[in-house]
Design a protein around this motif. Structure first.
Motif, PDB file in Angstrom:
ATOM      1  N   LEU A 299       0.825  -1.211   0.000  1.00 50.73           N
ATOM      2  CA  LEU A 299       0.000   0.000   0.000  1.00 50.73           C
ATOM      3  C   LEU A 299       0.861   1.264   0.000  1.00 50.73           C
ATOM      4  N   SER A 300       1.990   1.230   0.672  1.00 47.91           N
ATOM      5  CA  SER A 300       2.824   2.428   0.771  1.00 47.91           C
ATOM      6  C   SER A 300       3.461   2.810  -0.565  1.00 47.91           C
ATOM      7  N   ALA A 301       3.444   1.895  -1.518  1.00 49.07           N
ATOM      8  CA  ALA A 301       3.957   2.233  -2.850  1.00 49.07           C
ATOM      9  C   ALA A 301       3.004   3.182  -3.572  1.00 49.07           C
ATOM     10  N   GLN A 302       1.756   3.253  -3.101  1.00 50.22           N
ATOM     11  CA  GLN A 302       0.746   4.074  -3.752  1.00 50.22           C
ATOM     12  C   GLN A 302       0.422   5.358  -2.997  1.00 50.22           C
ATOM     13  N   CYS A 303       0.858   5.458  -1.749  1.00 43.34           N
ATOM     14  CA  CYS A 303       0.585   6.660  -0.949  1.00 43.34           C
ATOM     15  C   CYS A 303       1.629   6.749   0.168  1.00 43.34           C
ATOM     16  N   THR A 304       1.432   7.649   1.104  1.00 51.32           N
ATOM     17  CA  THR A 304       2.428   7.851   2.154  1.00 51.32           C
ATOM     18  C   THR A 304       2.275   6.815   3.263  1.00 51.32           C
TER      19      THR A 304
END
Length: 65
Positions: free
Chosen positions: A41-46
């Motif tokens: 998930l962190s690849a898409q947001c902070t």
């Protein structure tokens, strides 16, 4: 072959631990599954946003099953 790969992976992990003894992550997690999901998930947001949404996600879906 599997034993050789496991041995090599163990050696790599030990070298990384020795080289980066204080390595941490900003992602909140309780187990390897949660860390994997949070990392994806962190690849898409902070990381901050991931930490906001994962408590409810993991409450509803606590594991891979």
């Amino acid at each position: 072959m599997a034993d050789e790969l496991k041995s090599r992976a163990t050696e790599i992990i030990e070298r990384l631990k020795a080289h980066f003894p204080q390595a941490t992550t900003a992602l909140d997690h309780r187990d390897p599954f949660q860390l994997l999901v949070a990392t994806i998930l962190s690849a898409q947001c902070t990381d901050e946003r991931v930490n906001m949404v994962t408590p409810e996600l993991f409450r509803r879906f606590p594991g891979p099953a």
